[in-house]
Structures are given as structure tokens and as C-alpha cells.
Design an enzyme around this catalytic site. Sequence first.
Site, PDB file in Angstrom:
ATOM      1  N   SER A 112      19.353  43.437   5.663  1.00  0.00           N
ATOM      2  CA  SER A 112      18.218  42.548   4.557  1.00  0.00           C
ATOM      3  C   SER A 112      17.994  41.505   3.981  1.00  0.00           C
ATOM      4  O   SER A 112      17.739  41.046   4.135  1.00  0.00           O
ATOM      5  CB  SER A 112      17.520  43.490   3.729  1.00  0.00           C
ATOM      6  OG  SER A 112      16.931  44.604   3.813  1.00  0.00           O
TER       7      SER A 112
ATOM      8  N   LYS B 100      15.045  38.336  -5.157  1.00  0.00           N
ATOM      9  CA  LYS B 100      14.136  38.812  -4.547  1.00  0.00           C
ATOM     10  C   LYS B 100      13.651  40.213  -5.628  1.00  0.00           C
ATOM     11  O   LYS B 100      13.909  40.404  -6.374  1.00  0.00           O
ATOM     12  CB  LYS B 100      15.315  39.289  -3.493  1.00  0.00           C
ATOM     13  CG  LYS B 100      14.897  40.849  -2.513  1.00  0.00           C
ATOM     14  CD  LYS B 100      15.746  40.805  -1.875  1.00  0.00           C
ATOM     15  CE  LYS B 100      14.554  41.899  -0.945  1.00  0.00           C
ATOM     16  NZ  LYS B 100      16.232  42.798   0.608  1.00  0.00           N
TER      17      LYS B 100
ATOM     18  N   SER C 205      14.850  42.255   5.069  1.00  0.00           N
ATOM     19  CA  SER C 205      13.274  42.629   4.384  1.00  0.00           C
ATOM     20  C   SER C 205      13.064  41.515   3.453  1.00  0.00           C
ATOM     21  O   SER C 205      12.776  41.384   2.508  1.00  0.00           O
ATOM     22  CB  SER C 205      13.712  43.728   3.390  1.00  0.00           C
ATOM     23  OG  SER C 205      14.423  43.625   2.013  1.00  0.00           O
TER      24      SER C 205
END
Lengths: 436, 455, 133
Positions: free
Chosen positions: B148, B50, B124
Site C-alpha cells: 500500500s 493516512k 491503499s
Amino acid sequence: MMEAIKIGLEIHVAIPTKTKLFCSCNAYNEQEPNMSVCPICMGFPGSKPMLNAKALEIAKSVANALHSDIAKTISFERKVYFYPDLPKSFQITQLSNPISQGGFIELQSSKKIRIRRIQIEEDPAKILHEEDYSLIDFNRSGRPLLEIVTEPDIFNIDELKEFMNELKSILYYLGIDINTELKADVNVSNQGERVEVKNITGLKDMINAALFEIKRQEAARASGAIINKETRSYDGANMITVSMREKESDEEYGIIYEPDLGEYSIKNLPIIEPTYTNKIAKELAEKYSASEKLIIEQIMFDKNALQLINKFAGTYKINIVISAIEVLKRYNKTLDDEKFEALLIAISKNVLINSETINDIEQGKTIETSSEIDESLIDSAINSMLLENKQLLKDYVNNPKVFNFIIGQIAKKYNASPKYISTRLNILLPKFVAGK
Amino acid sequence: MNSIEEFYSLEKKSGYAESLFNDLSDINSRLNAFLNITRISGQNYPFSVKDNICVKNVETTANSKILKSYLPPFNATVVERMLSKNFDFIGKTNMDEFGFGTFGLNSERTPRNPFNEDYVAGGSSSGAAIATAVLKYHIAIAESTGGSISAPSAFCGVVGFTPTYGAVSRHGLIDYANSLDKIGLMSRSAKDIRYVFDIIKGPDNYDSTCIDIEKRKMQSDEGKGAKNTIFIINQINDLLDESVKSHFSGLVSKLENMGFAIKTIDFNLLDKAIPTYYIISMAEASTNLARYTGFKYGLKNNEFSKDYNSFFTESRSNFGTEAKRRIILGTFVRGASVKSKYYSKALKVRGLLIAKMKEILRQGFILSPTMPIMTPKIDDANSLTPVQNYGLDILTIPPNLSGFPHVSFPYDYDKGLPMGAQLISDHFEDYSLLDFVENWENSFKYQFKYNLGSI
Amino acid sequence: MLHAVYIVYVTYKQVTALGNSILLFILSVIFIIFIFLFWGMVLMDEQEFERLLHICRIKLQDAEKERIKKDIESVLEYFDTIQQIDTGNIVEYYHPIDIDERLRQDSESQFNDINLLLANSKTHRFYIVGPKI
């Protein structure tokens, strides 16, 4: 009685660890800029603080030395403000859970200057002001600092001097480098509101700033103006304090707990026992009927001197021990106990100590004590010199340097100690001046 | 055999790496899983990272303009550990800027659901979930602050595992909220997650809050939650879409048939978790984002001769709108005059929540749908107000706020779109979650639209 | 809300002067609804908002300023709901679990990639260039 002048201090002391407070960079490398840096002390994204155990130990020792109540566990907080020398735009510091609270430093008058709190925090970077930009060196960023805050218990400049010297002496004996000037904020109130003067380096400037503030506040009061509580900065070049731009002192810090760190127990950390030189000087002065001032001058910032005095002042007169210590300093020598004792004996026998004598002692050679100078010999030498050189007396009245000249001459001729000659000359010369 | 072992056991044809790279780039141009794709070697098992986790010398920006061109001089510990076991880093995945978002839409490059491109991928960790849903052999390093990992895993039909707070080192994670951020994993099976979790977890000198969960599990005097009891909180009924409700009750029946004891229980604090979470996370985030001032790293402001305050303010206009909102709110709630009302109070509510949830988790797992709604269309999600947005985290926030490990797993499909359920266990009971999902996978086969890199 | 009260009061005064009691009743009802709608709404005045923006060094374009201010006010109203929770004697939980005490030994270790570190900034003779002070 309401004291007219009140002074309080916030002193920043650099903690002498090898590495910084939150990272393993060398804390005191000042050679090339930005050579002792890493993502942590430069506040790079993704970096996290790692707390230095040694910093806690030293902090605890200082707190203990100042008779401060040491916390059982401590934690840290974030104080947010924006300045180019603050890499994360927040400083990791201690507010609600500092290393210690309370405490005092006792002056020679037995008055205690109270400590309000002691906290550990990190230093920002060094910033240079240029015409159209700043240059920033992060070598200093993250260095561990101890902030010592006092109550406004200091009432005059003498107390300020004594407090700072005693503090420096205590820190010195705990192994803290006092050659790097201590930085402080000085709070002064002269029968009115408290004015804070920020970021002053060294005792001399602290005294000047305090003096200026005391006068400025008095003048203002006299003219009917009101002194407002405010923050000022010190202009060393002109020796005045000036108003700080309002926005710098109006910051909202928005303090929160530092969530990248936990709680740390202080209980089991070792401490270095403190040394109070003003107390020791008093005791020694009493014990040996000597000058307290003389003793404290020697031992305040010199561990070696204290050691030597403790070892030898019982056997030899303390003044002699002090003379010997001064000899070592003058010639930049270190002597083992045996050789130091030889030096003490030489001095007691009024032998002239010069670089030759010192080298002899260092090499372990026996000092010529057969040339023991006796008092009458020196006295007659002085007498004859003065009688033969009436011009000397006349000159002396106008120029005290002649005094040293006389000593020098006699010392050379008779290989005697200048100190001893000086003592005799001090007694004899006035008689001559009076007589002639 | 987990898919890592499977990957190494199969012989790859020549050109495997090249065609995988091409196929992936192709799909990525539509779905926006990756912000950049590194050359794929095809030799070692791939992992994605990420974009808020630092990879040395690889642009890492937390998908924010303000960090554009930041090249970390170090690897996050997680990345270091993966590389040391010969996993292949294949690229940074798309996300909401700094982690601020539930649907992935706070991104310049809109991530799209691989099952239907008009729908959200979730956030996210949007890109991580998409990548997992399209690649046959791959594991995603992701991160969760308020949900997330769970949310995008549910929307994209993959397994999303969020460990106990502190289980995995946060060194190298670009902070959103330090007491809430957790690095976790997404994959197509619990077996793979277990394998990789063993590699990445564990104490790290560079993160003072990183702990040893196995040691803590042994030390903890709390009764190990009964592994075959599942609690469902009554209060969620009023929160769920009808469609979600009916799918979920199907799951509950299945689990009952599998031998789990299903119990319902009251938990009144559920909705209070949301404002509590946002107060704490925004307060911390507003301090974490203070360092972005336009010099030292990221997008540079060259107008040095401006007064430093103007310089900073100018630089910080490069934050997205949601980031600005959270910085402003976070700054407010920790302000001296209101701090006790918001920040301090929220910290106490967190304590209360943890205590209350622990009472339940001592006796079993907590199960719920991961999200209270069906996967929304991108356009619909874009029209939500901030408060509406925040409210949709209601099921993922409680475990995230309290640091309890949790896992989202696919349990059904509705008109081709996956549905996820979330299981929560007590602190340090991370492996029991993986045991559960592994067991679930014996009887339920996940479906995928793409299987790039199949051998 | 004070504005609303004032307007209602003035109107009330005029109306009672006219002696219309039905209108009076309607106005009272509206007044009561007003109170319910705006009770507890966290409204920030312009100055307060500007100060807040300055504290975090965020500037907003005029277009978005009003909208974001409203967003923030409604979020704060939402935040206010935690006031009702009885937290009793609970302490503040800075972390969700107990953090081990981990201290670092005071031994030096130089960061290996200082050149990569500094490559991210504009430098001048090894100093980092920053804004004027």
C-alpha cells in the site's frame, strides 16, 4: 472400578498484580465505573497489548505450587466471540502454549487431584443487565486471570470441599486474595455424559450446583432419559442448574496466534515457594500429638498463625499456642514475640484472659501470676456452686446455656480462664447429673 | 540539503499559508487526496497522516463509515514523534477502507491520479501519494500491509519507502493485519525520507513488536548484501505488460551503466506469495475488525433494546463490500475445521518464502517494476474481479509478506504517467535502500505537474 | 458436479437405448470437460454460508449475497493452490522477523485523557451504554 460420579473444575483466579495484564491501569480499582481504563483495556482502535511481567511471575509460582510442568516459553492467542463485555470481541488467552500443563493437589487421604493445565488470560468487563440496554464498566476489563483446569478426579462433595480449600490455602500463601470469591465452571458426570455448569461464584454455590447436577442426572437416568453433553448455568436463587441457550455454547472461536505479542521465556522468572497447609497440619499433629483438624483450621488461611505455631509449639503445648492465637484474633491484636510469649505463659497458668489482661500484656506489664489458680480451688468452687443452686442443675438439663453461665460466674469471681473452668466443669457436671 | 532544511531556509511571503491552503483545497476537491485539511500555518514543515493512523482529537476513521466521528484520545507514536520535532500536521489522507485495496477505489471519495485525473492514484495509501505529488514541501506518513505504499507511489511518481517490519511503532495504527502492517513514508526525495525515518523509527513501550533495526543489523550474522549487485527474478517476465517490460529494460540498462552488477535468478514461489499473503492478512483482519460493533466508538447504533447479536449484525452492515468479503474469508480460513489447510499452512509458506528470498538478498538487492501493469483508468480498475485485483499485487506482496524493507522510486514516464520500480533489501538494511535512491536521484530528476507551496 | 454426472448418465442410458454411438462419444467428451471445469471448486452450501455469516456477525442483502458467495468461492479456490507447496519441516511464522521479548513493569500509570476516551461512547452515570443482554 468405574467411578460413578466424576467432577472436574475450571477455576478462574484473579492474579494480584497492581496493574492489568496488558496495560498500566490499576487492576483492582472498583470505585467509580470506568475510572481505571485506557484505550488498551477498552479495545480502542490503534491500541496494542503490553504484557505485565509480574503476572507471569505469579502465574509461574502458582504452577510450581501445583506441581505443574512449566513451559519454557509461552505465547498468546485470540479467541473471537461477540459479547458486549468483551471490548475487542476477542479475548487474549492461552490455548496451545499455556504457562503449564499437568500437576496435582494432594488431599489428606494422599489422593491426588490432577491438574490438566493452567493458562493466563484477560478478564472481560463487568456488565449490568437493564431493561432496555446494558451498562458496562471496564474497570475490570483486562484484569489478569489464571485459569486452572483439573481432570475429573473429584468423586464426591467432601473431596470437592477439600480440594477447593487446599487450593485456596495454597493461593493464599502465594499472596493471592482469596476473599474475592473464586469463580469456576463445574463439570459433573454421573455415570454418563459430562455436563458443564458455567460461571459459579464461591465454594458454597459450587457445592450446591454439583449436588443438584448429581441428583438431576441420577433422576434422569432412573427415568430412562439420556443425559446429553451440554452446558448449563447456575441459578443461585433457586439452587438449580438450567439449560443454556444453545447458540451461546455453539460459538466458533476461530483461534489465531496473537500477532501483537511475541514469545516470553519463563525459565528465569523468580518464584515464591509454596506452602501446603494440609501437609504441615499432618506433620504438626503427629509431632505434637494434637488434632490435625484443629491445626489446619488455624493455619489454612492465616500466615501469622503458622508462624507463631512454628515458633512456639516446641516450647509450649500446641493447644496453648492455638488458644493464644485465638485470643489475638478475638481482640484483634498483634503482639511481638516477647509479648506473645507473656500471653502464652498467662494462658498456661490458667489466668483469665479478658480485654484488661490483653491490654496489660500489650503494654508490657507483668501479669499477676501470683493469683495462680489451682485445680482444687476451681473444683471446690464448682462443687459449692452446684450444691447451693440445685435449680442450676435442673435448668442445665433443659438448657445447655446454663453451662456457660456457670463458667462465667466462676471466672469472674476467681479471675480464672474460662477454658480451664470449662474443662473441669465438663468432668464434674456429668458426675453431678448422674449423682443427683 | 534536504527539502526540510530548504523550507526553513527560505523566507515565506505574507499570505503564504493562506494561498497554500486555498490552492490545496482547490486541487483536493478534484483529486481527493485529503479527507480533511487542517489549517495550514506555513511556519513549520507540513506532514500528512493516512487516515488509519490516530491523531488525537482529529476524526480518524480508516476511511470507513463504521468509524465515522471516532476521535482518538491519543496520538499514534509516529504522530507524537513528528509533533515533538515541530512538524505541522495538515490533514488525514484518503485511503481504501481499512487498507483493503490496490487502486484506492474502495473509498467514497474517489482519489485521482494528479498526472491524469482519469487514472487511478493507487492504494491503499492513495491520498498520501497524491499529496506528495502535488505539494512541494511535504512528507506523508503512510502504511503498507501488502504494497500500500509501493503501489500508489509508483502510480503517482513519488518515492515510497516501506521499512523492515517492526522498525516503526504501530501504536495508534488502526490494525489491518498485525504481522504485516508497517508504517512508512512518502516524499519527493530519499534525503527527506532518511531525515524523517530517523525521527519516527525505534522501540516504543506501547508496541511490543517494535524493534531497533540498527541494533539488529549489528547483531545479525547475515552477510550484508553486496550493495552493487541487483537481482532480477526471471519469473516476472511472464507477468509484465509489454509496455512495462520495455520501460523496465531501459532502467536495467541505465543501472548497468551506473556500475551495478545485474544478475538474473529463478524464484518459483513468486505467485504462491499472493494466496499466502491474503490468507494470513484476512485471518488477522477478520479478528481486528471484530471490535467494530456500533457502540463505544465510531458510528453509533442507538437501538440498544435489540438483542445484542442483532445489534452487532445491524451495526456491522456499515462495512463496505470489500471489508465484508475479507471478514467472511478471514473468518473461514481460521475456522477450526479448515485452519490447518489455510491459516497454518500459509504461515509455513511464509517461512519458506522468507528463507528463499533471504538466500538472494544476502548477495544483493532484488529489483522489479512496482506494478506489473501500466497505470489503469479508474473505470477499468473498477471492473476487475476480486481475484484479478489480488493478482496485481504480485510484485509488492513478496517483500511485504516477508517483512523485507523495500522502496518504490520513479524511473520513467509514459504519456505523462509516472512509472515506478521497486528495490528490496534484506531485513534491517533499510538505509542501503535510501542510499540507492539518493544515488539514483543524482542522475534522474522526478517530474511533477503541481508544486503547491513553492517558495 | 454430481448433478452433472447424473444428467450425463441418464442421457447416456437413453442414448444407448437408441443405439447412437456418435452422440455417445460427444456426450463423453462433454462429461470429461465438465470434470475439468469443476474439479476442486470450493462450493459452499447455503447453510454453511449462513453459519459463516453469523459467526462474523455480517449480514448480506439478498441482492449481494449470491454475488459475494461466488466471489468467496472463487477466492477460496485460489487459496487452495498453496496446498501443493512442500513446506517440509518449516514451522509456522507468526511474524516475519524475531520479536524481542518486551515485558512491562507492574507500576501503575493512569491514562490522562479518560474523558476524551469516554466521549466517544454513549454513557449513563459513568457506565458505557451497550446493547441488551
